[in-house]
Write an enzyme that holds these catalytic residues in place. Structure first.
Site, PDB file in Angstrom:
ATOM      1  N   GLY A 252     -13.949 -17.275 -48.632  1.00  0.00           N
ATOM      2  CA  GLY A 252     -12.521 -17.469 -48.407  1.00  0.00           C
ATOM      3  C   GLY A 252     -12.237 -18.863 -47.886  1.00  0.00           C
ATOM      4  N   CYS A 281     -20.414 -17.421 -47.529  1.00  0.00           N
ATOM      5  CA  CYS A 281     -19.465 -18.521 -47.307  1.00  0.00           C
ATOM      6  C   CYS A 281     -18.648 -18.307 -46.029  1.00  0.00           C
ATOM      7  CB  CYS A 281     -18.596 -18.695 -48.543  1.00  0.00           C
ATOM      8  SG  CYS A 281     -17.697 -20.257 -48.594  1.00  0.00           S
ATOM      9  N   ASN A 323     -19.175 -24.197 -51.931  1.00  0.00           N
ATOM     10  CA  ASN A 323     -17.771 -24.573 -51.774  1.00  0.00           C
ATOM     11  C   ASN A 323     -17.352 -24.266 -50.347  1.00  0.00           C
ATOM     12  OD1 ASN A 323     -15.033 -24.990 -51.823  1.00  0.00           O
ATOM     13  ND2 ASN A 323     -14.570 -23.129 -52.968  1.00  0.00           N
ATOM     14  N   PHE A 326     -16.520 -26.106 -43.769  1.00  0.00           N
ATOM     15  CA  PHE A 326     -16.932 -25.802 -42.403  1.00  0.00           C
ATOM     16  C   PHE A 326     -18.377 -25.324 -42.435  1.00  0.00           C
ATOM     17  CE2 PHE A 326     -12.378 -25.619 -42.359  1.00  0.00           C
ATOM     18  CZ  PHE A 326     -11.988 -26.027 -41.085  1.00  0.00           C
ATOM     19  N   HIS A 365     -23.094 -19.779 -52.771  1.00  0.00           N
ATOM     20  CA  HIS A 365     -22.566 -18.686 -53.591  1.00  0.00           C
ATOM     21  C   HIS A 365     -23.646 -18.188 -54.554  1.00  0.00           C
ATOM     22  CE1 HIS A 365     -18.079 -18.824 -52.828  1.00  0.00           C
ATOM     23  NE2 HIS A 365     -18.549 -19.838 -52.120  1.00  0.00           N
ATOM     24  N   GLU A 367     -23.625 -15.723 -56.482  1.00  0.00           N
ATOM     25  CA  GLU A 367     -23.085 -15.253 -57.768  1.00  0.00           C
ATOM     26  C   GLU A 367     -22.918 -16.403 -58.745  1.00  0.00           C
ATOM     27  OE1 GLU A 367     -19.616 -17.334 -56.545  1.00  0.00           O
ATOM     28  OE2 GLU A 367     -21.050 -16.161 -55.414  1.00  0.00           O
TER      29      GLU A 367
END
Length: 388
Positions: A252, A281, A323, A326, A365, A367
């Protein structure tokens, strides 16, 4: 890259990027007309621009693509991670051409127009990327006007007034509004997305949607889980009402510390159940906060499909898709948490695991939509824990 005080539009310019420091970059607008303010970042992936634009983790961001040829395979109805794009706009080097792909339904320009998103072409993306790497991700406004008329002073004021991502909770804006079941599996050519029949015998995962990508849910299903998705603000009681065998914390956008104000207390209660928990993430960052670690804003962030990550358990290197802007600070991990992965770009933490509970998370990620699939086995690892 000109200063805002000396910004005559070159002939034919129909698009502009105005940064908060006064930098003005002229180009050719495409997609929707208008303007949007957000953080300007860059992504190094060579494929998957449609997945990137629809990834909810890009909410409030303007994506600079370092790969020069963006839009050349057009757009379709399948390569999306959410119903609508969440990135505010995109910046590309070359003009978008007519698509050259048998799956294309429309051009990238048409797709952006239909989804009210702005594109800016003809930009020296290497120079802009270098600027971000040196100075950090800036706030900026992307604008497109077919007439080529812009109020640069007003756009500059808008860029400077935007508060930035630090301290911003965006999960509530991109999360689902209500509970739903997910039964769709991964895509294959000629078949589309696999459709799985509900099976009450499968282990049940409650996934908390902080901005979940559909590809993650598909991988959970293909790994053998039955998936129920709940909004980011779901209470512990609402989660447990579904009788889960384990919990998933999704990716998110925004600052994990801000989202964590309401999410972390729920995550701590999840951990107390002793049931398996897996985070990706933003979910990784909030698990870190829940166990006592701290998070911080990165200088430029990690965004691309070519990020090397070292597995500390066996020393193997995975090429991953990332992606995030932080990070969980590596030196803040408490004694009952071990680092499992580190980024070989900058040594930042890319994975953690609790030593006293069946809970783990990764910053990247697995996936990989788009990107390599080196980390896909993590879904099988999680489902195996559910079946234990």
């Amino acid at each position: 890259m000109a200063d805002a005080k000396h910004t005559p539009a070159p002939h034919g310019a129909t698009g502009v990027l105005v940064l908060a420091d006064g930098t003005v970059v002229w180009g050719k607008g495409f997609g929707a007309e208008g303007n949007a303010v957000g953080e300007v970042c860059f992504n190094t992936a060579m494929t998957g621009y449609q997945e990137i634009m629809t990834d909810p983790s890009y909410a409030a961001q303007i994506v600079t693509f370092t790969f020069p040829h963006i839009g050349n395979v057009g757009a379709n109805y399948e390569d999306v991670e959410a119903d609508n794009p969440h990135a505010l706009g995109c910046i590309v080097r070359e003009d978008v051409t007519q698509p050259s792909n048998f799956r294309a339904i429309q051009t990238f320009d048409q797709w952006l127009k239909a989804n009210d998103r702005i594109g800016l072409a003809g930009i020296d993306t290497r120079a802009l990327t270098r600027r971000i790497r040196i100075n950090g991700a800036p706030n900026g406004v992307i604008a497109h006007s077919a007439t080529g008329e812009f109020d640069i002073d007003a756009l500059l004021e808008k860029a400077r007034a935007w508060p930035g991502l630090e301290g911003m909770d965006l999960a509530k804006q991109v999360s689902c509004a209500q509970m739903y079941r997910w039964s769709e599996g991964r895509w294959t050519i000629g078949q589309g997305y696999a459709q799985h029949e509900p099976d009450e015998r499968l282990p049940h995962v409650v996934a908390i949607d902080y901005g979940a990508k559909r590809a993650i849910l598909r991988n959970l299903v293909d790994a053998g889980a039955r998936v129920t998705v709940l909004p980011a603000t779901a209470s512990f009681e609402e989660v447990m009402a579904h009788k889960p065998d384990g919990f998933f914390l999704s990716n998110g956008p925004g600052d994990p510390a801000a989202t964590g104000e309401y999410a972390v207390p729920v995550i701590r209660q999840m951990l107390e159940t002793g049931k398996p928990l897996f985070g990706i993430c933003l979910g990784h960052q909030m698990l870190g906060i829940a166990v006592g670690a701290t998070t911080s804003k990165m200088h430029q962030g990690h965004r691309g499909a070519n990020h090397p990550v070292k597995r500390l358990g066996d020393g193997r290197v995975e090429i991953t898709s990332m992606n995030h802007g932080f990070e969980v600070e590596l030196d803040s991990l408490p004694d009952n948490v071990k680092a499992t992965h580190i980024s070989l770009f900058d040594g930042s933490l890319a994975g953690l695991e609790l030593t006293d509970k069946p809970a783990f998370s990764v910053q990247y990620h697995p996936e990989a939509s788009p990107g390599p699939q080196d980390g896909a086995s993590l879904f099988e690892k999680f489902v195996k824990q559910l079946n234990a």
